[in-house]
Design a protein around this motif. Structure first.
Motif, PDB file in Angstrom:
ATOM      1  N   ILE A   6     -14.756  14.278  14.672  1.00 33.38           N
ATOM      2  CA  ILE A   6     -14.708  13.254  13.627  1.00 33.38           C
ATOM      3  C   ILE A   6     -16.031  13.222  12.868  1.00 33.38           C
ATOM      4  N   LYS A   7     -17.127  13.307  13.585  1.00 38.23           N
ATOM      5  CA  LYS A   7     -18.452  13.304  12.950  1.00 38.23           C
ATOM      6  C   LYS A   7     -18.617  14.504  12.025  1.00 38.23           C
ATOM      7  N   GLU A   8     -18.129  15.660  12.477  1.00 35.16           N
ATOM      8  CA  GLU A   8     -18.216  16.870  11.660  1.00 35.16           C
ATOM      9  C   GLU A   8     -17.390  16.716  10.381  1.00 35.16           C
ATOM     10  N   ARG A  84     -14.033  23.862   5.441  1.00 30.73           N
ATOM     11  CA  ARG A  84     -12.930  22.965   5.091  1.00 30.73           C
ATOM     12  C   ARG A  84     -12.627  22.013   6.242  1.00 30.73           C
ATOM     13  N   ALA A  85     -12.113  20.852   5.869  1.00 32.05           N
ATOM     14  CA  ALA A  85     -11.734  19.847   6.870  1.00 32.05           C
ATOM     15  C   ALA A  85     -10.703  18.913   6.268  1.00 32.05           C
ATOM     16  N   ALA A  86     -10.011  18.169   7.131  1.00 36.30           N
ATOM     17  CA  ALA A  86      -9.036  17.182   6.668  1.00 36.30           C
ATOM     18  C   ALA A  86      -8.944  16.063   7.694  1.00 36.30           C
ATOM     19  N   LEU A  95     -12.050   4.777  10.992  1.00 34.16           N
ATOM     20  CA  LEU A  95     -13.418   4.844  10.477  1.00 34.16           C
ATOM     21  C   LEU A  95     -13.741   3.623   9.626  1.00 34.16           C
ATOM     22  N   THR A  96     -12.816   3.271   8.747  1.00 30.52           N
ATOM     23  CA  THR A  96     -13.038   2.134   7.853  1.00 30.52           C
ATOM     24  C   THR A  96     -13.232   0.844   8.640  1.00 30.52           C
TER      25      THR A  96
END
Length: 427
Positions: A6-8, A84-86, A95-96
């Motif tokens: 998640i951090k990445e 790339r990431a999603a 996260l929010t």
């Protein structure tokens, strides 16, 4: 949850979102209800500013930086060799909420590259907002970046869960879009904009009759243009802005100077970034159109296609129209007072209020806070100490620049002396 992954993702997708400058929270009045989380009207990772000047912190990320398009100017284009990431929908929601609970943010700005197609991507953006509103009872600010080409049904749904919607038209001219993004069509940007405009009007009308009518994009919609990637003049850029303001009643148009990211023969060469001063002049012109009553044809035209770099657009207009000056402070209407260089709209309001009780002189204007180094060449009042006559536009410009440079040097030297004094005290 894999926290390292998640951090990445957050590092990758927050960095990719930095190129989108159309991140504003002004205009929304959504309040907390049912003991929920957040309040978009409260006081305040990305900083935005409300209409009354408050700073608001927003989580600003992309849902993904995968994209099916190959736009020459875009860092996330499919041919670009980047990591790339999603995010999954629930990951953005978590996260929010977690960032909000830690008082890091007051809202969310969510954009995305386009994967599969426009509707598929838009559905996922809406799913994030819907989960936040309905499952987490989140009442903070949400700005969704609409996907060009998304269906009317999805645009309608997006406005029910977000405070602001925006569709970036990206390139100011159609010829520039064809050159740099041949897979895209201007109609793909216009259609969702028109839908949002119509829905805002419809919901406002229904709200007058039925109080329980839900909010629909209460902070309106905005757009963004890339400046300097396709060679448009300032006139072409601002005429496009004026059209969109009038046609779609936009809240804001943002101007983002092109940043060369990789070589492409269609683009400016590497190392030739658009000066920040050009962005500033465009924003100043935008302000004159929205709040000062100027028509775009007065500021930019075939004889004056680009903004001056050394002076602001209002002063530039005044110097080209000296026949309309001097303006009498004690008798002029509001529209003409607003055209005096050095007078902001707050100062105009103070003048209109004060002159109801007496005629104003130079000392009164100083107390009001007028920038006299500019204004004194364009106005008269009840005293004539600073009145000047028979000066050309070039002479007035030279005097103003000379005084501005002198004031800058004085301020710089004072700050330098203060720094030296502080350094000695600390030793």
């Amino acid at each position: 949850m894999n926290f390292e992954r998640i951090k990445e993702k957050l590092n990758i997708l927050a960095d990719a979102a930095k190129y989108d400058v159309s991140c504003s929270s002004s205009g929304s009045k959504r309040t907390n209800k049912n003991k929920g989380l957040g309040d978009s009207s409260g006081m305040g990772i990305c900083h935005s500013y409300t209409e009354d000047g408050r700073c608001v912190s927003l989580l600003k990320i992309l849902l993904t930086n995968h994209c099916i398009f190959d736009c020459a100017y875009c860092v996330t284009r499919k041919s670009n060799d980047i990591k790339r990431a999603a995010f999954k929908v629930q990951e953005v929601v978590d996260l929010t909420i977690n960032f909000y609970r830690r008082n890091y943010i007051e809202g969310l700005f969510l954009s995305s590259g386009i994967f599969k197609n426009a509707d598929y991507t838009m559905e996922r953006l809406i799913a994030v907002a819907k989960k936040l509103r309905e499952e987490e009872n989140f009442n903070g600010y949400i700005h969704l970046k609409s996907i060009p080409g998304a269906s009317d049904e999805l645009m309608r749904e997006a406005g029910l869960y977000s405070d602001r919607l925006s569709v970036n038209i990206e390139i100011p001219s159609e010829k520039g879009l064809k050159l740099l993004a041949p897979e895209k069509h201007r109609s793909d940007f216009i259609k969702p904009m028109q839908k949002v405009t119509n829905e805002i009007i419809q919901y406002k009308n229904e709200k007058k009759l039925i109080k329980s009518t839900p909010l629909y994009a209460p902070a309106g919609q905005s757009t963004q243009m890339i400046v300097g990637a396709s060679g448009e003049t300032d006139a072409e850029i601002m005429y496009t802005s004026a059209y969109f303001y009038k046609k779609f009643n936009l809240k804001r148009v943002y101007y983002s100077g092109y940043i060369p990211i990789s070589y492409d023969q269609r683009l400016p060469s590497i190392g030739t970034e658009v000066p920040i001063l050009r962005e500033n002049r465009l924003y100043q012109t935008d302000w004159l159109l929205r709040f000062y009553g100027f028509d775009i044809r007065e500021l930019l035209n075939k004889d004056h296609p680009n903004l001056d770099s050394d002076i602001d657009p209002k002063l530039s207009w005044a110097l080209r129209n000296l026949d309309q000056f001097p303006i009498n402070i004690n008798t002029a209407e509001k529209r003409m007072l607003a055209r005096i260089p050095g007078l902001g709209m707050k100062s105009v309001g103070k003048i209109l209020q004060a002159r109801r009780f007496r005629k104003l002189n130079w000392e009164h204007l100083k107390l009001i806070g007028i920038a006299m180094n500019r204004a004194k060449y364009f106005m008269v009042c009840d005293s004539r100490v600073f009145e000047t006559k028979d000066r050309t536009a070039a002479q007035i410009k030279g005097l103003i620049l000379q005084e501005s440079n002198s004031k800058f040097r004085k301020t710089f030297n004072n700050q330098l002396n203060l720094f030296d004094a502080t350094s000695k005290l600390s030793v």
